[in-house]
Structures are given as structure tokens and as C-alpha cells.
Motif scaffolding. Structure first.
Motif, PDB file in Angstrom:
ATOM      1  N   THR A 133       0.833  -1.206   0.000  1.00  0.00           N
ATOM      2  CA  THR A 133       0.000   0.000   0.000  1.00  0.00           C
ATOM      3  C   THR A 133       0.865   1.253   0.000  1.00  0.00           C
ATOM      4  N   LYS A 136       1.826   1.999  -3.468  1.00  0.00           N
ATOM      5  CA  LYS A 136       0.744   2.636  -4.218  1.00  0.00           C
ATOM      6  C   LYS A 136       0.616   4.105  -3.828  1.00  0.00           C
ATOM      7  N   ILE A 137       0.810   4.405  -2.554  1.00  0.00           N
ATOM      8  CA  ILE A 137       0.773   5.798  -2.095  1.00  0.00           C
ATOM      9  C   ILE A 137       1.894   6.596  -2.755  1.00  0.00           C
ATOM     10  N   LEU A 140       0.930   7.506  -6.219  1.00  0.00           N
ATOM     11  CA  LEU A 140      -0.032   8.612  -6.261  1.00  0.00           C
ATOM     12  C   LEU A 140       0.639   9.944  -5.939  1.00  0.00           C
ATOM     13  N   GLN A 143       1.707  12.445  -8.529  1.00  0.00           N
ATOM     14  CA  GLN A 143       0.699  13.197  -9.279  1.00  0.00           C
ATOM     15  C   GLN A 143       0.243  14.465  -8.556  1.00  0.00           C
ATOM     16  N   TYR A 207      -4.162   5.809   2.041  1.00  0.00           N
ATOM     17  CA  TYR A 207      -4.332   5.688   0.586  1.00  0.00           C
ATOM     18  C   TYR A 207      -5.617   6.386   0.138  1.00  0.00           C
ATOM     19  N   ALA A 208      -6.695   6.188   0.890  1.00  0.00           N
ATOM     20  CA  ALA A 208      -7.975   6.799   0.512  1.00  0.00           C
ATOM     21  C   ALA A 208      -7.887   8.323   0.536  1.00  0.00           C
ATOM     22  N   TRP A 209      -7.201   8.876   1.536  1.00  0.00           N
ATOM     23  CA  TRP A 209      -7.084  10.336   1.631  1.00  0.00           C
ATOM     24  C   TRP A 209      -6.237  10.904   0.497  1.00  0.00           C
ATOM     25  N   ARG A 211      -5.722   9.563  -2.356  1.00  0.00           N
ATOM     26  CA  ARG A 211      -6.467   9.353  -3.597  1.00  0.00           C
ATOM     27  C   ARG A 211      -7.413  10.526  -3.849  1.00  0.00           C
ATOM     28  N   GLN A 212      -8.045  11.017  -2.781  1.00  0.00           N
ATOM     29  CA  GLN A 212      -8.941  12.162  -2.920  1.00  0.00           C
ATOM     30  C   GLN A 212      -8.164  13.429  -3.271  1.00  0.00           C
ATOM     31  N   VAL A 214      -5.437  13.524  -5.050  1.00  0.00           N
ATOM     32  CA  VAL A 214      -5.097  13.385  -6.468  1.00  0.00           C
ATOM     33  C   VAL A 214      -6.321  13.650  -7.336  1.00  0.00           C
ATOM     34  N   ASP A 215      -7.482  13.138  -6.917  1.00  0.00           N
ATOM     35  CA  ASP A 215      -8.702  13.323  -7.706  1.00  0.00           C
ATOM     36  C   ASP A 215      -9.072  14.797  -7.842  1.00  0.00           C
TER      37      ASP A 215
END
Length: 250
Positions: A133, A136-137, A140, A143, A207-209, A211-212, A214-215
Motif C-alpha cells: 500500500t 501505491k501511495i 499517487l 501526481q 491511501y484513501a485520503w 487518492r482524494q 489526487v482526484d
């Protein structure tokens, strides 16, 4: 877990785009590829962190371990971000990326080789997943420099960034507890091991935070559909369909 822990004074303005030292700190082996002076700095900081972690794994109860985490969190955060700032200043970007990658590989190898005997299969597998994980972070994080944010999005970015930073630090702290236990051959009390396992779950939150974050910067583009000109036959079909629908509803 208490997510109300605040960043220590002087670090409150740190954003998600700052260096991410908790993703993959240079290990003693990976630091050897750096220049002598930088390697010495890395080792000094690693020793400071190691002392904090060794004190943590001496705790005997979950309550004591949680209390210790709250107590050391401000200093731990300062040390970790100082590490990130120094790494960014002293290590070229391509070399830093390589060091992070090799550090994660070394941690994964440590878990594959030694975690089963030290903690059992469940913690071993959770540790390996946590390191995956973190990879993956790190992907991200590359970006985060792109995209412009509106004022409203900047407020959201601050909120998301704090969630990411807190859970990232919590993940790394608990992962380092397991690493120190294996490296120094110091067993961890069962109750504390359960607490560490819970702390590793913060990796998914981190990761979820991010990801947001980056989005916010990579908004999906609406596809531009080409205008399709209708000929006489097409219009006849459309009109016939409209009449059929009208008759059905009558």
C-alpha cells in the motif's frame, strides 16, 4: 484511535505536497549509495527514530502503547518531516526515488524472511500488504504537483491532506515497531501486537485520503461528442418513433 491529534506547533501548515518521509525512509543499506555526509545524516535521524520505536515496543498493554503514541506523536512528526525536508534538499530526485523503492523492497524482504517466526502468518501478511500500500501511495504522490485548485478545493485539499498525513505517520510508526522487533530480536507483548495490527490498518485510510487529493487535481474530462447530422431517412425514423410512443401513452 484518536484522529483529533493535532500536528505540533510549526507543522500545522504542512500540506500533502510536502516530502513524504513515512513512505520509505532510507534504510542503513539503501543509504550507503548516498554521499558520505548525507549517509551520516540519515543514520543519525534513523537512530533518533529507532530510540522512539524501541521504547514503544517495550510497552506491555494496549492502553500503555496508545498513551505512548499520543505522547511521542508531536516529536515523531517533527523528526519525520525533518527527514523528508532534508532528503528533498540533499538527495537528487531520481536518487531519492530509488532509495525509497529500495527501502520498501528491503522491508518487504524482512517481513517475508522473518515475520512468520516473529509474529505469525496474519501479521506477516498484513505487514507485506501495508508495504504494498505504501508503494501505491508513493505512485499517487507523484501526481500531486499537477493541476490547479480553486479556493473551495484548497480547503478540501487541506482536510484530505491532514487525514493522509496523520494516517501515514500512524502506519509508519506501527510498521517500524514490527521492523525494530525483528531487527533487534525483541518480542512484542500480545496485547501490544494487536494494537500495532490495528495501527497498520491506517495504511488503507492514508491511501484513501491521498487518492482524494489526487482526484482534486485530475478531474475527469467530459468527452466531446461530435454532432451527427440527420438525413431525411433518419428524421423519418425519429418521427415514426415519436408517433409510436405517443400512441402507446394514449
Amino acid at each position: 484511535m484518536n484522529e483529533a491529534l493535532a500536528l505540533p506547533q510549526g507543522l500545522g501548515a504542512i500540506g500533502v505536497r510536502e516530502p513524504l518521509p513515512f513512505v520509505g525512509l532510507p534504510t542503513e543499506r539503501s543509504a550507503k549509495q548516498l554521499s558520505g555526509s548525507v549517509e551520516d545524516v540519515v543514520k543519525t535521524i534513523a537512530n533518533v527514530i529507532d530510540q522512539i520505536i524501541l521504547s514503544a515496543i517495550e510497552r506491555r498493554t494496549a492502553l500503555d502503547f496508545r498513551a505512548f503514541w499520543k505522547e511521542v506523536f508531536p516529536n515523531y512528526a517533527r523528526v519525520m518531516f525533518a527527514t523528508g525536508t532534508l532528503a528533498k534538499a540533499l538527495i537528487p530526485p531520481h536518487a531519492l526515488e530509488r532509495v525509497i523503492s529500495e527501502s520498501l523492497c528491503e522491508m518487504e524482504a524482512e517481513f517475508r524472511d522473518n515475520a512468520l517466526a516473529a509474529f505469525g502468518s496474519a501479521i506477516r501478511d498484513q505487514g507485506i500488504f501495508t508495504i504494498w500500500t505504501l508503494r501505491k501511495i508513493n505512485d499517487l504522490a507523484r501526481q500531486l504537483s499537477s493541476g490547479q485548485l480553486s479556493e473551495d478545493e484548497k480547503h478540501k485539499d487541506d482536510e484530505f491532506g491532514w487525514g493522509f498525513i496523520y494516517h501515514g505517520l500512524r502506519t509508519r510508526f506501527n510498521l517500524d515497531c514490527l521492523m525494530a522487533s525483528m531487527r533487534h530480536e525483541r518480542p512484542i507483548y500480545p496485547e501490544v501486537l494487536e494494537e500495532i495490527s490495528d495501527g497498520l490498518r491506517s495504511a488503507v485510510n492514508a491511501y484513501a485520503w491521498i487518492r482524494q487529493c489526487v482526484d482534486l487535481r485530475t478531474k475527469p474530462q467530459e468527452p466531446e461528442l461530435p454532432f451527427i447530422a440527420l438525413d431525411e431517412e433518419d428524421w423519418e425514423f425519429v418521427n415514426a418513433s415519436a408517433r409510436d410512443m405517443a400512441n402507446e401513452s394514449a
